[in-house]
Design an enzyme around this catalytic site. Structure first.
Site, short mmCIF file in Angstrom:
data_model
loop_
_atom_site.label_atom_id
_atom_site.label_comp_id
_atom_site.label_asym_id
_atom_site.label_seq_id
_atom_site.Cartn_x
_atom_site.Cartn_y
_atom_site.Cartn_z
N GLN A 107 94.18 8.61 30.10
CA GLN A 107 92.92 8.79 30.82
C GLN A 107 92.52 10.26 30.78
O GLN A 107 91.45 10.62 31.26
CB GLN A 107 93.09 8.36 32.28
CG GLN A 107 93.45 6.89 32.46
CD GLN A 107 93.87 6.60 33.89
OE1 GLN A 107 94.94 6.97 34.36
NE2 GLN A 107 92.99 5.94 34.63
N HIS A 125 88.98 8.19 28.17
CA HIS A 125 87.88 8.91 28.81
C HIS A 125 87.31 10.01 27.91
O HIS A 125 86.64 10.92 28.39
CB HIS A 125 88.31 9.47 30.16
CG HIS A 125 88.55 8.39 31.18
ND1 HIS A 125 89.36 8.56 32.29
CD2 HIS A 125 88.10 7.11 31.25
CE1 HIS A 125 89.39 7.43 32.98
NE2 HIS A 125 88.64 6.54 32.38
N CYS A 133 74.82 14.40 19.95
CA CYS A 133 73.42 14.64 20.30
C CYS A 133 72.88 13.40 21.03
O CYS A 133 73.05 12.28 20.56
CB CYS A 133 72.60 14.88 19.03
SG CYS A 133 70.82 14.92 19.34
N CYS A 160 68.24 18.85 15.63
CA CYS A 160 67.01 18.07 15.85
C CYS A 160 66.34 18.49 17.16
O CYS A 160 65.26 17.99 17.50
CB CYS A 160 67.31 16.57 15.87
SG CYS A 160 67.94 15.96 17.44
N SER A 198 100.05 8.20 36.56
CA SER A 198 98.73 7.64 36.87
C SER A 198 98.88 6.74 38.09
O SER A 198 99.83 5.97 38.19
CB SER A 198 98.20 6.81 35.70
OG SER A 198 96.99 6.17 36.09
N SER A 199 97.94 6.88 39.01
CA SER A 199 97.95 5.99 40.18
C SER A 199 97.20 4.71 39.88
O SER A 199 97.09 3.84 40.73
CB SER A 199 97.30 6.69 41.37
OG SER A 199 97.99 7.89 41.64
N GLU A 225 103.40 8.84 43.83
CA GLU A 225 103.01 8.01 44.96
C GLU A 225 103.11 6.54 44.57
O GLU A 225 103.01 6.21 43.40
CB GLU A 225 101.56 8.29 45.39
CG GLU A 225 101.29 9.68 45.91
CD GLU A 225 100.68 10.57 44.85
OE1 GLU A 225 99.89 10.05 44.03
OE2 GLU A 225 101.01 11.77 44.82
#
Ligand SMILES: [Zn+2]
Length: 259
Positions: A107, A125, A133, A160, A198-199, A225
């Site tokens: 992530q 992500h 662009c 552009c 990662s939680s 956690e």
């Protein structure tokens, strides 16, 4: 956790890794906190004291006011450029080198897995290596010129005339389809999913480890956690990835030498 119990869990993790044919890791913000990178999606990250995420880091805000977005992301991008991979990143790169880890699904957008030497990394992500662009969809590398423009408070533009948006997934944006499909295929294919740092709170990315377990894989989670995934994991190690993963790597190396 008592040291004996931790030692048992480390050994069990190494046995699970060595006994599996296709191991996939899933990493999140906790993997990079020891490298000094805050979790930019977390309310506790310190990044949102002055800004409302929806007003600076959403796709709508970007289209309305790219300059505000760039002012916000500049310090974060600087942090990521100066950050170094930590022992947790290095442990996963070593496991891949040994043939004990096939793929990392992350992530994180900080490029630290690649800088540690990991080769197959699926970035759910996005990342800060390229920009697209928003008018003609041309993809450009994010180079020193790009960084200088951002530092000078200017908004990088395509030839552009369209605004260039870094290839990170903003709030309100879909995950990149090709990467998401590959990650889902890995989740279905793997027989062991190692969730590290990662939680699993940010969906749909967080659905990937659940998909692995539903498809019959075993799972290990290493996190500081408790998470909703703990009930689905075969092994829960409550600890910091920076301490735990190097020990798991060492235990795997010992098992491989014995074999
Ligand atoms: Zn363009």
């Amino acid at each position: 956790m008592a040291e004996n119990a931790m030692e048992d869990k480390i050994r069990r993790a190494a046995e699970l890794i060595c006994g599996s044919r296709h191991v996939v890791a899933f990493t999140g913000a906790g993997h990079s906190t020891a490298s000094g990178i805050p979790d930019f999606r977390s309310p506790d990250s310190g990044l949102w004291e002055k800004h409302n995420p929806m007003l600076v880091a959403s796709v709508w805000a970007f289209r309305l006011n790219p300059k505000t977005f760039y002012d916000w992301i500049r310090p974060l991008a600087d942090l990521m450029l100066s950050a170094r991979p930590n022992p947790a990143h290095e442990a996963l790169a070593d496991l891949e080198d040994m043939g004990c880890l096939k793929t990392i699904i992350t992530q994180n957008i900080d490029n630290l897995h690649q800088r540690a030497g990991s080769r197959r990394v699926l970035e759910l992500h996005g990342h800060l290596r390229e920009a697209t662009c928003i008018r003609c969809y041309k993809v450009e590398p994010i180079d020193p010129v790009f960084h200088n423009l951002v530092r000078e408070g200017r908004v990088p533009q395509c030839s552009c005339g369209g605004v260039l948006k870094p290839n990170v997934i903003l709030f309100g944006e879909q995950l990149p389809v090709r990467v998401l499909n590959e990650a889902m295929a890995e989740a279905r294919r793997c027989d062991l999913m190692l969730v590290a740092g990662s939680s699993l709170e940010v969906t749909p990315a967080a659905d990937i480890p659940f998909l692995a377990v539903e498809s019959g894989a075993k799972a290990i989670i290493v996190n500081r956690e408790p998470t909703a995934f703990d009930a689905y994991a075969h092994l829960v190690i409550d600890g910091d990835v920076v301490q735990v993963l190097p020990r798991v790597l060492k235990a795997v190396q010992e098992l491989v030498e014995l074999a």
